[in-house]
Design a protein around this motif. Structure first.
Motif, mmCIF file in Angstrom:
data_model
loop_
_atom_site.group_PDB
_atom_site.id
_atom_site.type_symbol
_atom_site.label_atom_id
_atom_site.label_comp_id
_atom_site.label_asym_id
_atom_site.label_seq_id
_atom_site.Cartn_x
_atom_site.Cartn_y
_atom_site.Cartn_z
ATOM 1 N N THR A 147 0.861 -1.179 0.000
ATOM 2 C CA THR A 147 0.000 0.000 0.000
ATOM 3 C C THR A 147 0.894 1.225 0.000
ATOM 4 O O THR A 147 1.730 1.394 0.903
ATOM 5 N N SER A 173 1.606 5.487 -1.924
ATOM 6 C CA SER A 173 1.201 6.596 -2.781
ATOM 7 C C SER A 173 2.436 7.131 -3.477
ATOM 8 O O SER A 173 3.569 6.800 -3.118
ATOM 9 N N SER A 201 0.740 4.543 -9.504
ATOM 10 C CA SER A 201 0.543 5.014 -8.129
ATOM 11 C C SER A 201 -0.659 5.948 -8.089
ATOM 12 O O SER A 201 -1.329 6.181 -9.095
ATOM 13 N N SER A 202 -0.937 6.470 -6.928
ATOM 14 C CA SER A 202 -2.070 7.369 -6.753
ATOM 15 C C SER A 202 -1.678 8.462 -5.791
ATOM 16 O O SER A 202 -0.680 8.365 -5.074
ATOM 17 N N ASN A 235 -3.386 9.151 -3.261
ATOM 18 C CA ASN A 235 -3.728 8.628 -1.944
ATOM 19 C C ASN A 235 -3.241 7.188 -1.861
ATOM 20 O O ASN A 235 -2.715 6.634 -2.822
ATOM 21 N N TYR A 236 -3.424 6.568 -0.721
ATOM 22 C CA TYR A 236 -2.838 5.250 -0.497
ATOM 23 C C TYR A 236 -3.770 4.153 -0.996
ATOM 24 O O TYR A 236 -4.912 4.041 -0.562
ATOM 25 N N GLN A 237 -3.263 3.325 -1.916
ATOM 26 C CA GLN A 237 -3.986 2.178 -2.438
ATOM 27 C C GLN A 237 -3.071 0.958 -2.393
ATOM 28 O O GLN A 237 -1.848 1.086 -2.389
ATOM 29 N N GLU A 238 -3.716 -0.203 -2.370
ATOM 30 C CA GLU A 238 -2.954 -1.451 -2.307
ATOM 31 C C GLU A 238 -2.750 -2.001 -3.716
ATOM 32 O O GLU A 238 -3.697 -2.084 -4.505
ATOM 33 N N PHE A 239 -1.497 -2.379 -4.030
ATOM 34 C CA PHE A 239 -1.151 -2.921 -5.339
ATOM 35 C C PHE A 239 -0.407 -4.250 -5.161
ATOM 36 O O PHE A 239 0.501 -4.343 -4.328
#
Length: 588
Positions: free
Chosen positions: A518, A520, A543-544, A546-550
């Motif tokens: 996770t 950003s 990426s983003s 904000n925080y996202q899971e990859f």
């Protein structure tokens, strides 16, 4: 009584000078981790109750974040501030002429707090807008003199709390006063155009009002001062002295400033992920705004309330959860429903919450959390294992018995041990809708190896704040989603080419696990994950902001035991790479 009381002052937790919203964090001031306990009663309710109701209610509540035809999104109690609607003082004061909260019911609110399992109530006697929600002789801008209602709701609420066996306390904004001459962020001249100083505000209004709230409402448990900012220490000391004189058993919040409070108050809406030493509280709200906002229907569910409450108790602290009554005094029905439903669970399992010790693991576990009472360990299982086994890593103390609780029933569980893990045999269906509880009787005080165990059943997320970092920086940052709605994260950033975030893990079941990160950042980033002495994987993902899971890929642990897993930022705009956590999910 849990061992939260320690001597000395720890470093302030609240970071100052956040560029995105300058002034908000620094207003919170210093936090302390101490209790000057002159006797055993002082702080007992705070220390053992672990759960309280906060109430934000004032003139701002009748606006509900709408001024004219425009809705302002954010915390409602700041509506008159230039950061929100920027309502001029004369116009704001006119609101008092229409403030007539006929639906206010002190007995209903006290009963709601009791039904929710809360042990005391703290309510806003005066927020930053300067309007006193009680019969103040120090300033006419109050609910008795300025409104058609002409009642003192604090008298009624104090009496209702006593009738329900609840403690009672006041919030008081001691530095900021936006409507009184000389108050923090308030007018700099008086009604005659003469210069006004902070001394004028303090001597004419602040100090007399603190005398009033600590003298006129019977015994109180707590005075919750807020946002000291740059308030000189001599003034804070005078306020604390008044509390000590009039309410010797009351606590003073850590936000009084200058290390003069009795306990630490964390940042708004912040529930810690690792145990915090000393005596502290987390302050949170049932939706996104503290005061009533007409549009805000994002209520915490009963399960989420319990998750955050037990997380606070499990980390060693107290949870104070806010409601924001409407301008008419009524409590939003969905907030009340969620509080009652979670409260029903607390009444069934009070031993999990009240006077409970923190988790020996010092962090949550993949399926839930743990609290302690003496030699009993209470496992609160939020995510029921579908495989019929619950895996408990690193417990060193001998187990005498394990029981699955359901209301007044206690059903014994079989258990075994393997490679330092305890494996509990569970029925396929959870006995409780919200949170199921397992009671473990131990041969003594629980001792554990707190290394993160990778659960063989469900995904195990490990936050970056538990990593050791080499060639990068680990720090805490806060930001607002809406005005005043704080989010925070411990993140690894400022990576060098050799930078690593290293996680210690304990593996029971060898084999392949899906690794996800996770994070950003900006653009496409390449991350690498390494098992010390084992596999290396890497992958590019977008990426983003904000925080996202990859997902990154599969990785193999060849045998049971302890491993070091490192994460690296390899390619892309690594200056923006911000790692929040790593997750290991068994390949099913």
């Amino acid at each position: 009584m849990k061992n939260k009381v320690i001597a000395g002052i720890m470093a302030a937790l609240v970071m100052q000078g956040v560029a995105a919203e300058q002034g908000m964090n620094e207003m919170w001031g210093e936090s302390t981790v101490k209790l000057r306990a002159e006797n055993a009663e002082r702080g007992q309710l705070f220390n053992d109750g672990n759960y309280a109701m906060f109430i934000h209610w004032g003139l701002y509540s009748q606006l509900g974040n709408q001024v004219g035809d425009k809705t302002y999104y954010g915390i409602g109690e700041w509506i008159m501030n230039p950061r929100m609607a920027g309502i001029p003082i004369p116009e704001y004061k006119k609101l008092a002429g229409t403030f007539n909260p006929q639906q206010f019911d002190a007995k209903f609110i006290a009963k709601l707090a009791k039904d929710a399992g809360m042990k005391y109530i703290v309510i806003t006697s005066k927020h930053h807008d300067g309007f006193a929600m009680y019969d103040s002789k120090a300033c006419d801008f109050n609910i008795v003199n300025s409104t058609p209602w002409k009642k003192d709701p604090m008298k009624e609420l104090a009496a209702a709390c006593r009738a329900e066996g609840l403690g009672f306390g006041f919030y008081y904004s001691h530095n900021q006063d936006w409507t009184f001459p000389g108050g923090g962020r308030g007018p700099t001249v008086d009604e005659n155009g003469n210069p006004a100083t902070f001394e004028d505000y303090f001597t004419k209004k602040c100090l007399p009002q603190v005398e009033e709230i600590t003298s006129n409402y019977g015994p109180i448990e707590l005075v919750w001062f807020d946002t000291p900012g740059k308030m000189p220490k001599k003034y804070v000391q005078q306020l604390v002295d008044v509390v000590r004189k009039n309410q010797p058993n009351a606590l003073v919040s850590g936000r009084a400033g200058h290390g003069l409070g009795d306990y630490q108050s964390l940042g708004d809406m912040e529930v810690p992920h690792k145990n915090v030493k000393g005596m502290w509280e987390a302050v949170d709200t049932t939706n996104d705004s503290w005061a009533y906002a007409w549009y805000d229907e994002y209520w915490k569910t009963p399960k989420e309330i319990l998750r955050r409450l037990i997380a606070c108790v499990g980390r060693g602290g107290t949870y104070m959860l806010n409601i924001g009554p409407r301008g008419d005094g009524s409590v939003p029905e969905r907030a009340a429903r969620a509080l009652r439903e979670s409260g029903e669970w607390i009444r069934t399992y009070p031993q999990v919450v009240y006077a409970a010790e923190p988790s020996p693991w010092e962090h949550a576990l993949p399926w839930g959390d743990a609290t302690v009472k003496g030699s009993k360990l209470y496992l609160s299982v939020f995510e029921w294992p579908t495989a019929g086994k619950l895996y408990l890593p690193g417990l060193k103390t001998k187990i005498i018995a394990a029981n699955l609780l359901k209301k007044d029933q206690s059903n014994p569980l079989e258990f075994s041990e393997s490679n330092g893990w305890t494996i509990l045999e569970l029925p396929p269906v959870a006995p409780e809708k919200l949170v199921s509880v397992i009671e473990i009787d131990l041969a003594g005080t629980p001792r554990v190896d707190a290394t993160f165990g990778i659960d063989p059943n469900i995904g195990t997320e490990i936050l970056a704040e538990f990593a050791s970092v080499d060639g990068a920086e680990l720090s805490h940052k806060r930001w607002m989603e809406k005005f005043g709605e704080w989010k925070s994260v411990h993140h690894v950033h400022n990576w060098t080419p050799e930078g690593k975030a290293i996680f210690d893990v304990d593996v029971l079941r060898p084999g392949d696990y899906v690794v996800s990160l996770t994070y950003s950042g900006e653009g496409r980033l390449v991350w690498g994950v390494d098992v010390e002495g084992g596999e290396h994987i890497q992958n590019e993902q977008n990426s983003s902001h904000n925080y996202q899971e990859f997902p990154i890929g599969w990785i193999n642990f060849p045998e049971p035991g302890k491993y070091k897993v490192s994460v690296s930022s390899l390619e892309g705009d690594c200056k923006t790479s911000s790692l929040k956590s790593i997750r290991f999910s068994p390949v099913q």
